[in-house]
Design a protein around this motif. Structure first.
Motif, PDB file in Angstrom:
ATOM      1  N   LEU A 114      35.230  14.954  -0.605  1.00  0.00           N
ATOM      2  CA  LEU A 114      34.286  16.036  -0.865  1.00  0.00           C
ATOM      3  C   LEU A 114      33.358  15.728  -2.037  1.00  0.00           C
ATOM      4  N   THR A 115      33.934  15.284  -3.164  1.00  0.00           N
ATOM      5  CA  THR A 115      33.112  15.071  -4.364  1.00  0.00           C
ATOM      6  C   THR A 115      32.124  13.932  -4.188  1.00  0.00           C
ATOM      7  N   VAL A 116      32.421  12.996  -3.286  1.00  0.00           N
ATOM      8  CA  VAL A 116      31.470  11.909  -3.067  1.00  0.00           C
ATOM      9  C   VAL A 116      30.163  12.446  -2.491  1.00  0.00           C
ATOM     10  N   GLU A 117      30.277  13.492  -1.693  1.00  0.00           N
ATOM     11  CA  GLU A 117      29.058  14.093  -1.150  1.00  0.00           C
ATOM     12  C   GLU A 117      28.309  14.860  -2.237  1.00  0.00           C
ATOM     13  N   GLY A 118      29.065  15.481  -3.154  1.00  0.00           N
ATOM     14  CA  GLY A 118      28.414  16.162  -4.264  1.00  0.00           C
ATOM     15  C   GLY A 118      27.662  15.176  -5.150  1.00  0.00           C
ATOM     16  N   LEU A 119      28.296  14.015  -5.409  1.00  0.00           N
ATOM     17  CA  LEU A 119      27.611  12.987  -6.199  1.00  0.00           C
ATOM     18  C   LEU A 119      26.372  12.496  -5.471  1.00  0.00           C
ATOM     19  N   ALA A 120      26.464  12.337  -4.147  1.00  0.00           N
ATOM     20  CA  ALA A 120      25.323  11.860  -3.364  1.00  0.00           C
ATOM     21  C   ALA A 120      24.146  12.819  -3.484  1.00  0.00           C
ATOM     22  N   ARG A 121      24.437  14.123  -3.399  1.00  0.00           N
ATOM     23  CA  ARG A 121      23.355  15.108  -3.523  1.00  0.00           C
ATOM     24  C   ARG A 121      22.809  15.146  -4.944  1.00  0.00           C
ATOM     25  N   GLN A 122      23.699  14.957  -5.903  1.00  0.00           N
ATOM     26  CA  GLN A 122      23.300  15.032  -7.317  1.00  0.00           C
ATOM     27  C   GLN A 122      22.323  13.917  -7.679  1.00  0.00           C
ATOM     28  N   ILE A 123      22.572  12.705  -7.182  1.00  0.00           N
ATOM     29  CA  ILE A 123      21.711  11.562  -7.527  1.00  0.00           C
ATOM     30  C   ILE A 123      20.723  11.244  -6.409  1.00  0.00           C
ATOM     31  N   ASN A 124      20.851  11.996  -5.289  1.00  0.00           N
ATOM     32  CA  ASN A 124      19.955  11.803  -4.146  1.00  0.00           C
ATOM     33  C   ASN A 124      20.014  10.360  -3.623  1.00  0.00           C
ATOM     34  N   ASN A 125      21.265   9.853  -3.539  1.00  0.00           N
ATOM     35  CA  ASN A 125      21.439   8.482  -3.029  1.00  0.00           C
ATOM     36  C   ASN A 125      22.852   8.363  -2.462  1.00  0.00           C
ATOM     37  N   ARG A 126      22.987   8.677  -1.171  1.00  0.00           N
ATOM     38  CA  ARG A 126      24.318   8.675  -0.570  1.00  0.00           C
ATOM     39  C   ARG A 126      24.933   7.275  -0.480  1.00  0.00           C
ATOM     40  N   PRO A 127      24.175   6.243  -0.106  1.00  0.00           N
ATOM     41  CA  PRO A 127      24.790   4.909  -0.056  1.00  0.00           C
ATOM     42  C   PRO A 127      25.395   4.488  -1.398  1.00  0.00           C
ATOM     43  N   TYR A 128      24.685   4.780  -2.487  1.00  0.00           N
ATOM     44  CA  TYR A 128      25.217   4.418  -3.809  1.00  0.00           C
ATOM     45  C   TYR A 128      26.512   5.169  -4.088  1.00  0.00           C
ATOM     46  N   ALA A 129      26.565   6.470  -3.760  1.00  0.00           N
ATOM     47  CA  ALA A 129      27.766   7.276  -3.986  1.00  0.00           C
ATOM     48  C   ALA A 129      28.931   6.758  -3.145  1.00  0.00           C
ATOM     49  N   LEU A 130      28.659   6.409  -1.886  1.00  0.00           N
ATOM     50  CA  LEU A 130      29.711   5.875  -1.023  1.00  0.00           C
ATOM     51  C   LEU A 130      30.253   4.548  -1.563  1.00  0.00           C
ATOM     52  N   ASN A 131      29.367   3.730  -2.060  1.00  0.00           N
ATOM     53  CA  ASN A 131      29.818   2.439  -2.602  1.00  0.00           C
ATOM     54  C   ASN A 131      30.696   2.640  -3.834  1.00  0.00           C
ATOM     55  N   CYS A 132      30.377   3.629  -4.666  1.00  0.00           N
ATOM     56  CA  CYS A 132      31.238   3.946  -5.821  1.00  0.00           C
ATOM     57  C   CYS A 132      32.633   4.366  -5.344  1.00  0.00           C
ATOM     58  N   TYR A 133      32.699   5.132  -4.284  1.00  0.00           N
ATOM     59  CA  TYR A 133      33.971   5.582  -3.719  1.00  0.00           C
ATOM     60  C   TYR A 133      34.754   4.378  -3.187  1.00  0.00           C
ATOM     61  N   ARG A 134      34.058   3.493  -2.479  1.00  0.00           N
ATOM     62  CA  ARG A 134      34.712   2.280  -1.958  1.00  0.00           C
ATOM     63  C   ARG A 134      35.316   1.450  -3.090  1.00  0.00           C
ATOM     64  N   ILE A 135      34.561   1.264  -4.158  1.00  0.00           N
ATOM     65  CA  ILE A 135      35.048   0.468  -5.292  1.00  0.00           C
ATOM     66  C   ILE A 135      36.247   1.145  -5.941  1.00  0.00           C
ATOM     67  N   LEU A 136      36.209   2.493  -6.042  1.00  0.00           N
ATOM     68  CA  LEU A 136      37.350   3.224  -6.606  1.00  0.00           C
ATOM     69  C   LEU A 136      38.608   2.977  -5.774  1.00  0.00           C
ATOM     70  N   LEU A 137      38.491   3.040  -4.457  1.00  0.00           N
ATOM     71  CA  LEU A 137      39.644   2.808  -3.586  1.00  0.00           C
ATOM     72  C   LEU A 137      40.225   1.410  -3.789  1.00  0.00           C
ATOM     73  N   GLN A 138      39.361   0.434  -3.857  1.00  0.00           N
ATOM     74  CA  GLN A 138      39.834  -0.950  -4.030  1.00  0.00           C
ATOM     75  C   GLN A 138      40.508  -1.141  -5.380  1.00  0.00           C
ATOM     76  N   ASN A 139      39.885  -0.647  -6.437  1.00  0.00           N
ATOM     77  CA  ASN A 139      40.464  -0.805  -7.771  1.00  0.00           C
ATOM     78  C   ASN A 139      41.725   0.035  -7.949  1.00  0.00           C
ATOM     79  N   TYR A 140      41.742   1.221  -7.351  1.00  0.00           N
ATOM     80  CA  TYR A 140      42.936   2.066  -7.416  1.00  0.00           C
ATOM     81  C   TYR A 140      44.099   1.368  -6.711  1.00  0.00           C
ATOM     82  N   GLY A 141      43.825   0.795  -5.549  1.00  0.00           N
ATOM     83  CA  GLY A 141      44.864   0.071  -4.833  1.00  0.00           C
ATOM     84  C   GLY A 141      45.402  -1.103  -5.625  1.00  0.00           C
TER      85      GLY A 141
END
Length: 726
Positions: A114-141
């Protein structure tokens, strides 16, 4: 009561043990008024609690963490886990980790479906927000569950373009990886995300030790730093970089470093010039911060910073890693600028700082010594530090040098003489040893004297060059200290050669069988005549006294020639006497006789001395007999390697000084000299130390350090006495 959480704005530099070095450093920046991303540390006390009892993380202590996050929400106006304006956090260890692990930071904690979509709207750049989420998943793992990065990359490959469809697929795949490795699904509850991150970093120290990564163990638990995530990668007037208050390679004063603006902020120019041109006010803030922090810490500062929407934040400020050249220049400049005293600067000099510069110079000198017109010297900064050291130290620094080029290097680096010149090293080069062996194997005294006549000018020539380099300074020359066995040819090799000749396997017959037979028989006879020849105590000069006569003659012939060339010669002849004091007495009488014969009236211009080398426990125990005939004693550091060696050496020095209060006593270091050696020498009241030529510069500084440390310790003792009396 356990302190579980400390806000950066409430911390101090003195709370390093509680907050960790990074957290305490940021707290200090806050206290000084510099802009720092808001945050807090999970203390070592609390981390230890849930490191040993994980249930504590979900108990009463979690309330303190929730309250601290609430403070960050108030500060930013964002809410942790809010789907519209989410607060994102950066989590890392609050202790300085090894270089291999220093980049481990978990960014974008708080992103979920959910928050990834909020970040996407906040910065008006969904691909960038999705990539941040992807990196979080990899680093968290990787950090929380120990899943290697390669597992994620193998599943999908590297993401090179920010395509929304590919990123959505990658996010789904990365979630699957975590579950396939047997772990619970990636938590959509942001509080659980944060708890997992805290747990991972609190135990990171232990994990690094298991992986054999060098790190200092933190017994109480590793503190964790949590800050508001500041974005310098995307948006207008954004960027990030690292600056140094002085150039880390050269030490030149000024602002140096790199700056990478976001794509939207890119401008013409390079590195910091981009920032100076685009954000002159922020550049001035960085310049002021670097100067003030350097002045406060009296160390060159490395400052990592980030700019978000035109606002500057300091991410950390720490002492920079400098090259040896930069370290030395900085110390001297700090003294001139009033930031350090000369004594404080000297105490900061490290062995590697001096040795690197001295080695570079020494290598140049080795190749240039043949050309007397070429001149060079250590760097100006090193020379300045050495001058300050010489004003402080009270131990003479000499060099070990058995070759003229070593003497040249030693003198240029400030040696005040030669503490040990091994005459056997002069004669055992590949071009000279055949003459030595031929002399040793001579059948008659006449043949041996003929051989010595060939060796004498070789020995004399080397000594003349060393006397020239050391004009006015003492040159300690040790007479042959080799055993007979070390110079005799290997019998087994000779017999193999003889067998080969007999079998006709060698062409040319470099040595006839008759000659080879004679040599083999001669070696066996020498072993029979001197059954202890393979023992260290059976020295060549004892077996063939005429060798000492040749060496002594070479010394005084070289001295005479040097005196007539206008040089001031100060030979100090050292004998390694392993017998009773009478042996040294006999050799001393021989030295005096030869000096009279060769020097004649010039003897008044040649103030030579005779001493003994003490390099074994037996000699140290019998030093009272040796010292009666010695002008000085040179102790080898081999004694210090023995059990109770320091006590043995100390006892020998005390006994020597009882019999001769003004006896010159020194320590000869064969390999590497360090502050511990100089500290010991200072405590023992040694007159000098002698070390390898390349280490002379450092030895001069270490001698000053030893004295300064002793003075500081004396003051501490006096202060303790005063407080006790009071």
């Amino acid at each position: 009561m356990t302190t579980r959480v400390v806000l950066l704005e409430e911390g101090t530099a003195e709370m390093k043990g509680l907050m960790g070095s990074i957290g305490a450093g940021l707290a200090e920046l806050c206290q000084a008024g510099w802009p720092v991303p808001a945050g807090f540390t999970i203390t070592t006390e609390y981390c230890h609690e849930f490191h040993t009892r994980p249930e504590r993380l979900y108990g009463e202590g979690s309330e303190d963490v929730i309250k601290a996050v609430w403070q960050l929400e108030r500060h930013t106006g964002k809410t942790f886990g809010d789907p519209e304006v989410p607060l994102l956090l950066a989590v890392q260890s609050s202790d300085v980790l090894p270089e291999a692990a220093n980049s481990l930071v978990l960014l974008h904690v708080g992103l979920n479906d959910l928050t990834v979509e909020g970040l996407a709207r906040q910065i008006n750049n969904r691909p960038y927000a999705l990539n941040c989420y992807r990196i979080l998943l990899q680093n968290y793992g990787r950090l929380v569950h120990g899943i290697p990065y390669a597992v994620f990359e193998e599943r999908l490959g590297n993401i090179t373009s920010l395509d929304e469809t590919k990123l959505e697929f990658a996010i789904a795949q990365y979630k699957d990886v975590i579950e396939e490795w047997g772990h619970p699904p990636f938590p959509q509850d942001v509080q659980l995300q944060l708890q997992g991150a805290i747990r991972a970093f609190s135990r990171l120290d232990s994990e690094l030790q298991k992986q054999n990564v060098n790190t200092v163990s933190v017994a109480q638990g590793a503190p964790v730093l949590i800050q508001v995530l500041v974005n310098g990668e995307y948006g207008d007037r954004c960027g990030m970089g690292t600056i140094y208050s002085r150039h880390p390679l050269t030490g030149v004063k000024g602002l140096y470093g790199d700056y990478t603006p976001s794509a939207a902020s890119a401008s013409d120019g390079e590195e910091l010039e981009q920032l100076r041109n685009a954000e002159p006010e922020l550049y001035e803030v960085l310049l002021q911060a670097s100067r003030e922090l350097e002045s406060r810490s009296t160390a060159v500062q490395e400052i990592k910073f980030i700019i978000e929407s035109g606002k500057l934040y300091l991410l950390h400020a720490r002492d920079a890693r400098l090259t040896s050249e930069a370290s030395l220049k900085t110390l001297v400049d700090f003294v001139h600028e009033g930031l350090l005293t000369r004594q404080e600067a000297l105490l900061r000099v490290e062995f590697s700082h001096v040795l690197e510069g001295a080695n570079q110079f020494a290598e140049w000198k080795r190749t240039a010594v043949v050309n007397k017109h070429q001149q060079s010297s250590p760097s100006l900064e090193l020379q300045q530090l050495l001058e300050w050291a010489d004003d402080v130290k009270n131990i003479t620094v000499l060099a070990n040098a058995s070759h003229p080029r070593d003497a040249a290097i030693a003198r240029t680096l400030g040696a005040e003489g030669i503490g040990l010149s091994r005459t056997e090293h002069m004669l055992l080069s590949s071009s000279r040893i055949p003459y030595v062996q031929k002399m040793v194997l001579a059948e008659t005294e006449y043949e041996r004297k003929r051989g010595l006549e060939r060796l004498l000018p070789m020995q004399q020539s080397d000594l003349e060059q060393i006397f020239e380099e050391m004009d006015g300074y003492p040159v300690t020359i040790r007479l042959f200290d080799l055993s007979l066995d070390e110079l005799l040819p290997d019998v087994e090799e000779l017999e193999e050669r003889r067998n080969s000749l007999r079998a006709g396997n060698e062409g040319g017959h470099e040595a006839s069988l008759e000659e080879l037979d004679r040599i083999i028989q001669r070696v066996y006879r020498l072993y029979e005549q001197h059954p202890h020849s393979r023992q260290r105590g059976c020295r060549l000069g004892t077996v063939f006294p005429e060798i000492y006569e040749m060496q002594i003659e070479a010394i005084f012939r070289a001295a005479l020639k040097s005196i007539r060339h206008g040089l001031w010669v100060r030979p100090e002849i050292v004998v390694t006497s392993r017998g009773p004091g009478s042996e040294l007495q006999m050799i001393r009488e021989l030295i005096d006789d030869v000096a009279d014969q060769i020097l004649g009236e010039e003897r008044r211009h040649c103030h030579y001395r005779v001493g003994s080398m003490i390099d074994g426990p037996q000699m140290a125990l019998t030093v009272a007999h040796i010292v009666r005939h010695a002008d000085f004693l040179s102790f080898g550091t081999e004694i210090l390697h023995l059990e109770e060696g320091e006590q043995l050496l100390e006892r020998a020095v005390v006994q020597s000084r009882i019999r001769k209060p003004h006896l010159k006593v020194g320590l000869c270091v064969e390999e590497s000299i360090g502050l511990d050696i100089l500290t010991y020498s200072h405590r023992m009241g040694m007159d000098y130390v002698s070390c390898p030529p390349e280490q002379v510069a450092y030895a001069r500084i270490a001698a000053a350090q030893a004295l300064l440390i002793a003075r500081m310790q004396d003051r501490d003792v006096q202060n303790d006495d005063i407080s006790t009396t009071a």
